[in-house]
Each structure stands twice: as structure tokens, then as C-alpha cells.
Motif scaffolding. Structure first.
Motif, PDB file in Angstrom:
ATOM      1  N   ILE A  42     106.254  53.128  29.554  1.00 14.90           N
ATOM      2  CA  ILE A  42     106.319  52.784  28.132  1.00 14.90           C
ATOM      3  C   ILE A  42     107.544  51.924  27.850  1.00 14.90           C
ATOM      4  O   ILE A  42     107.493  50.982  27.040  1.00 14.90           O
ATOM      5  N   ALA A  43     108.648  52.208  28.519  1.00 17.09           N
ATOM      6  CA  ALA A  43     109.875  51.435  28.307  1.00 17.09           C
ATOM      7  C   ALA A  43     109.706  49.966  28.670  1.00 17.09           C
ATOM      8  O   ALA A  43     110.397  49.096  28.125  1.00 17.09           O
ATOM      9  N   LYS A  44     108.771  49.665  29.585  1.00 20.63           N
ATOM     10  CA  LYS A  44     108.553  48.287  30.006  1.00 20.63           C
ATOM     11  C   LYS A  44     107.594  47.521  29.082  1.00 20.63           C
ATOM     12  O   LYS A  44     107.413  46.322  29.237  1.00 20.63           O
ATOM     13  N   VAL A  45     106.989  48.230  28.135  1.00 19.29           N
ATOM     14  CA  VAL A  45     106.086  47.574  27.182  1.00 19.29           C
ATOM     15  C   VAL A  45     106.923  46.972  26.053  1.00 19.29           C
ATOM     16  O   VAL A  45     107.670  47.699  25.393  1.00 19.29           O
ATOM     17  N   PRO A  46     106.833  45.676  25.803  1.00 24.93           N
ATOM     18  CA  PRO A  46     107.628  45.068  24.739  1.00 24.93           C
ATOM     19  C   PRO A  46     107.459  45.746  23.381  1.00 24.93           C
ATOM     20  O   PRO A  46     108.414  45.829  22.609  1.00 24.93           O
ATOM     21  N   LEU A  47     106.267  46.240  23.074  1.00 30.64           N
ATOM     22  CA  LEU A  47     106.051  46.915  21.794  1.00 30.64           C
ATOM     23  C   LEU A  47     106.607  48.332  21.774  1.00 30.64           C
ATOM     24  O   LEU A  47     106.570  49.005  20.733  1.00 30.64           O
ATOM     25  N   LYS A  48     107.084  48.819  22.935  1.00 33.58           N
ATOM     26  CA  LYS A  48     107.749  50.130  23.047  1.00 33.58           C
ATOM     27  C   LYS A  48     106.851  51.291  22.635  1.00 33.58           C
ATOM     28  O   LYS A  48     107.298  52.275  22.058  1.00 33.58           O
ATOM     29  N   ARG A  49     105.586  51.200  22.960  1.00 31.28           N
ATOM     30  CA  ARG A  49     104.657  52.309  22.741  1.00 31.28           C
ATOM     31  C   ARG A  49     103.463  52.129  23.649  1.00 31.28           C
ATOM     32  O   ARG A  49     103.240  51.047  24.221  1.00 31.28           O
ATOM     33  N   ALA A  50     102.705  53.204  23.791  1.00 30.44           N
ATOM     34  CA  ALA A  50     101.445  53.113  24.524  1.00 30.44           C
ATOM     35  C   ALA A  50     100.349  52.602  23.592  1.00 30.44           C
ATOM     36  O   ALA A  50     100.426  52.747  22.367  1.00 30.44           O
ATOM     37  N   GLY A  51      99.339  51.997  24.183  1.00 29.45           N
ATOM     38  CA  GLY A  51      98.209  51.527  23.395  1.00 29.45           C
ATOM     39  C   GLY A  51      97.228  52.641  23.109  1.00 29.45           C
ATOM     40  O   GLY A  51      97.230  53.688  23.760  1.00 29.45           O
ATOM     41  N   LYS A  52      96.376  52.425  22.119  1.00 32.50           N
ATOM     42  CA  LYS A  52      95.360  53.400  21.726  1.00 32.50           C
ATOM     43  C   LYS A  52      93.994  52.949  22.245  1.00 32.50           C
ATOM     44  O   LYS A  52      93.695  51.744  22.263  1.00 32.50           O
ATOM     45  N   PRO A  53      93.151  53.901  22.649  1.00 32.97           N
ATOM     46  CA  PRO A  53      91.817  53.515  23.109  1.00 32.97           C
ATOM     47  C   PRO A  53      91.056  52.650  22.100  1.00 32.97           C
ATOM     48  O   PRO A  53      90.336  51.733  22.483  1.00 32.97           O
ATOM     49  N   GLY A  54      91.235  52.934  20.815  1.00 30.03           N
ATOM     50  CA  GLY A  54      90.548  52.151  19.795  1.00 30.03           C
ATOM     51  C   GLY A  54      90.970  50.696  19.771  1.00 30.03           C
ATOM     52  O   GLY A  54      90.178  49.819  19.400  1.00 30.03           O
ATOM     53  N   GLU A  55      92.221  50.421  20.164  1.00 31.88           N
ATOM     54  CA  GLU A  55      92.693  49.030  20.197  1.00 31.88           C
ATOM     55  C   GLU A  55      91.999  48.259  21.319  1.00 31.88           C
ATOM     56  O   GLU A  55      91.633  47.089  21.152  1.00 31.88           O
ATOM     57  N   LEU A  56      91.841  48.915  22.454  1.00 32.49           N
ATOM     58  CA  LEU A  56      91.095  48.304  23.553  1.00 32.49           C
ATOM     59  C   LEU A  56      89.628  48.124  23.162  1.00 32.49           C
ATOM     60  O   LEU A  56      89.038  47.055  23.368  1.00 32.49           O
ATOM     61  N   ALA A  57      89.042  49.155  22.570  1.00 28.82           N
ATOM     62  CA  ALA A  57      87.628  49.117  22.203  1.00 28.82           C
ATOM     63  C   ALA A  57      87.336  48.038  21.168  1.00 28.82           C
ATOM     64  O   ALA A  57      86.277  47.395  21.207  1.00 28.82           O
ATOM     65  N   ALA A  58      88.249  47.830  20.234  1.00 31.22           N
ATOM     66  CA  ALA A  58      88.053  46.796  19.212  1.00 31.22           C
ATOM     67  C   ALA A  58      88.011  45.405  19.839  1.00 31.22           C
ATOM     68  O   ALA A  58      87.254  44.534  19.395  1.00 31.22           O
ATOM     69  N   THR A  59      88.810  45.204  20.887  1.00 34.64           N
ATOM     70  CA  THR A  59      88.802  43.920  21.590  1.00 34.64           C
ATOM     71  C   THR A  59      87.465  43.705  22.282  1.00 34.64           C
ATOM     72  O   THR A  59      86.878  42.613  22.233  1.00 34.64           O
ATOM     73  N   VAL A  60      86.966  44.758  22.937  1.00 33.39           N
ATOM     74  CA  VAL A  60      85.658  44.675  23.595  1.00 33.39           C
ATOM     75  C   VAL A  60      84.562  44.388  22.570  1.00 33.39           C
ATOM     76  O   VAL A  60      83.691  43.537  22.783  1.00 33.39           O
ATOM     77  N   ALA A  61      84.606  45.097  21.447  1.00 28.04           N
ATOM     78  CA  ALA A  61      83.587  44.903  20.415  1.00 28.04           C
ATOM     79  C   ALA A  61      83.604  43.476  19.880  1.00 28.04           C
ATOM     80  O   ALA A  61      82.546  42.883  19.628  1.00 28.04           O
ATOM     81  N   PHE A  62      84.797  42.909  19.693  1.00 26.76           N
ATOM     82  CA  PHE A  62      84.859  41.517  19.222  1.00 26.76           C
ATOM     83  C   PHE A  62      84.232  40.567  20.231  1.00 26.76           C
ATOM     84  O   PHE A  62      83.456  39.673  19.871  1.00 26.76           O
TER      85      PHE A  62
END
Length: 252
Positions: free
Chosen positions: A207-227
Motif C-alpha cells: 500500500i505504501a508504494k501506491v501513489p494514492l496511498k490506499r488499496a483499490g476497491k473491487p467496484g473500481e476495477l469492475a466499473a472499468t470492465v463495465a465501461f
């Protein structure tokens, strides 16, 4: 935003849990009917009941192993029923645990197991299901791979190598089916919260290596797939979309 895919039918590989189930929810919320494929029949039945209850969509399920010809053929038979399928979501299992660096991957059994489910099975699904998707002159093929295919991560050797093979296959497929109205893309996640995420021994470090400083949510990944499955993404093909909080700096 109306994605314009209500009434379409999607096949989701590995859709009974984790990121695959999140994709099922995202598509079902847009009025897409589903064919969900996974190994665990009990989990599939629970998935079907939950999706029908929450979204009112039609859900067919098929239990099987994506590395076995007979199971994928049976899936194709289910998917071909009725209106067929216009969307294919390929979501392969995780590599063997624990994950290791390349020079530490000395056990042939681990390579063989990962090859069967992360590359051989993926290619089998793509070869078997893509012609079905292409029948109507409109289709979407989307694979969930890994951010490591662009920027390798420590201890992800097996995952990186075989998923890079899937990416290479997608490049060929994108060219081969474009004239049939089918787009082919990949979504490459990293550091997304899933049932296995909390088991990582280096969770804080990741998580520390992610520039946004948090983990992603499954819904964020799913929304990209849906688009990418939507009418709005009809001119996007042969692309890999990173969903990793900016960890892979690929702007150019």
C-alpha cells in the motif's frame, strides 16, 4: 451513465467470488444477463441467487475447470443458448501460494499448475468463446490480467510470465476479430482488496508504494470492465487499462 448494454448477455469466467463477482454485479446492474463459470457449484448457486435477488437479471451458471476442454465446451453450449453471448470476461485464478521471485521458482509442479490455469486455460476459453461472441457483429472480450505485465512486481514471477502470455494472445485476437465488430482489451489491476488480499505478508509495504496511498476497491476495477464492455467504448481495442492507483507510471 447508461452504458447501452441492457439486454446483452455476458460470460464471466471465475465470476463466483472476488473481482469476478464484482464484475458480475457491475454488469447485472446495467441490465446484462449473465453466464457465470467457476469450479465450486455451491458457490455458483449462491452467486446466482444473490444476483437475481439484488438485480433481477437472468443468471445461468456452469461449474467446471477452465483448463479442461470438456468443461469449456460445456460452457460454450450453455452460452450459445437463447440469444447467445456478446460479452466475454476472462478472469483467471491466482498463481500458486506463496508467490516467489523468478530465481526462487524451482518447483516444476508450481509452473505446471500455473500454466494450466493462467495460460492454457485462458487461451482455451478465448479460442472457444470468442467465435460465439463475434456472431452478432458486436462483441466485447475483456481479460483481467495484472499490472505486473507492464511493470514486474517482486515475488510475482509466475503470474507475470503467464499473464504476459495472455496479453500477447489478446494483441493477436484484437486484430483478428476487429472487422467482426469485436473489441478486445485487458484490465490490469494491482493492490485491490479481495478475500486473499489481507493474507499478504507485505500488505503495508504494498500500500505504501501506491501513489494514492490506499488499496483499490473491487467496484473500481469492475466499473472499468463495465465501461470497456459498453457502447461508449466501441472505439477502444487492443489496449491495457491499469487499475493500480498510479503505481505503474505509463502516461506517454
Amino acid at each position: 451513465m447508461d452504458l447501452g448494454i441492457a439486454g446483452k448477455r455476458a460470460v464471466i469466467i471465475g465470476g463466483s467470488r472476488g473481482l469476478g463477482y464484482a464484475v458480475c454485479e457491475a454488469l447485472a446492474s446495467e441490465g446484462v444477463d449473465l453466464v457465470v463459470f467457476a469450479r465450486d457449484r455451491l458457490r455458483l448457486d449462491a452467486c446466482r441467487q444473490a444476483l437475481r435477488r439484488e438485480h433481477g437479471t437472468t443468471v445461468d451458471v456452469c461449474a467446471g475447470d477452465l483448463s479442461k476442454d470438456e468443461d469449456v465446451s460445456r460452457l460454450a453450449d450453455v452460452a450459445a443458448q437463447g440469444q447467445g453471448a456478446q460479452i466475454l470476461i476472462l478472469n483467471t485464478p491466482r498463481p500458486p501460494s506463496p508467490m516467489r521471485d523468478f530465481l526462487d521458482e524451482t518447483e516444476q509442479a508450481r509452473w505446471d499448475a500455473a500454466y494450466q490455469h493462467q495460460l492454457h486455460g485462458a487461451l482455451l476459453v478465448l479460442r472457444t468463446l470468442t467465435p460465439l461472441v463475434a456472431r452478432s457483429g458486436w462483441g466485447r472480450v475483456i481479460a483481467i490480467t495484472s499490472a505486473s505485465v507492464k511493470q514486474p512486481m517482486p515475488r510475482h514471477a509466475i503470474s507475470t510470465i503467464f499473464r504476459a502470455g495472455v496479453q500477447a494472445a489478446l494483441k493477436h485476437l484484437a486484430m483478428e476479430v476487429a472487422e467482426q465488430g469485436v473489441t478486445v482489451n485487458a484490465v490490469a489491476p494491482a493492490t485491490i482488496v479481495t478475500p486473499t488480499f489481507e493474507t499478504f505478508h507485505n500488505l503495508g509495504e504494498r500500500i505504501a508504494k501506491v501513489p494514492l496511498k490506499r488499496a483499490g476497491k473491487p467496484g473500481e476495477l469492475a466499473a472499468t470492465v463495465a465501461f470497456l464492455a459498453s457502447e461508449h467504448a466501441g472505439f477502444i481495442s487492443g489496449q491495457t487499462i491499469q487499475v493500480d492507483g498510479g503505481a505503474t507510471l505509463a502516461l506517454c
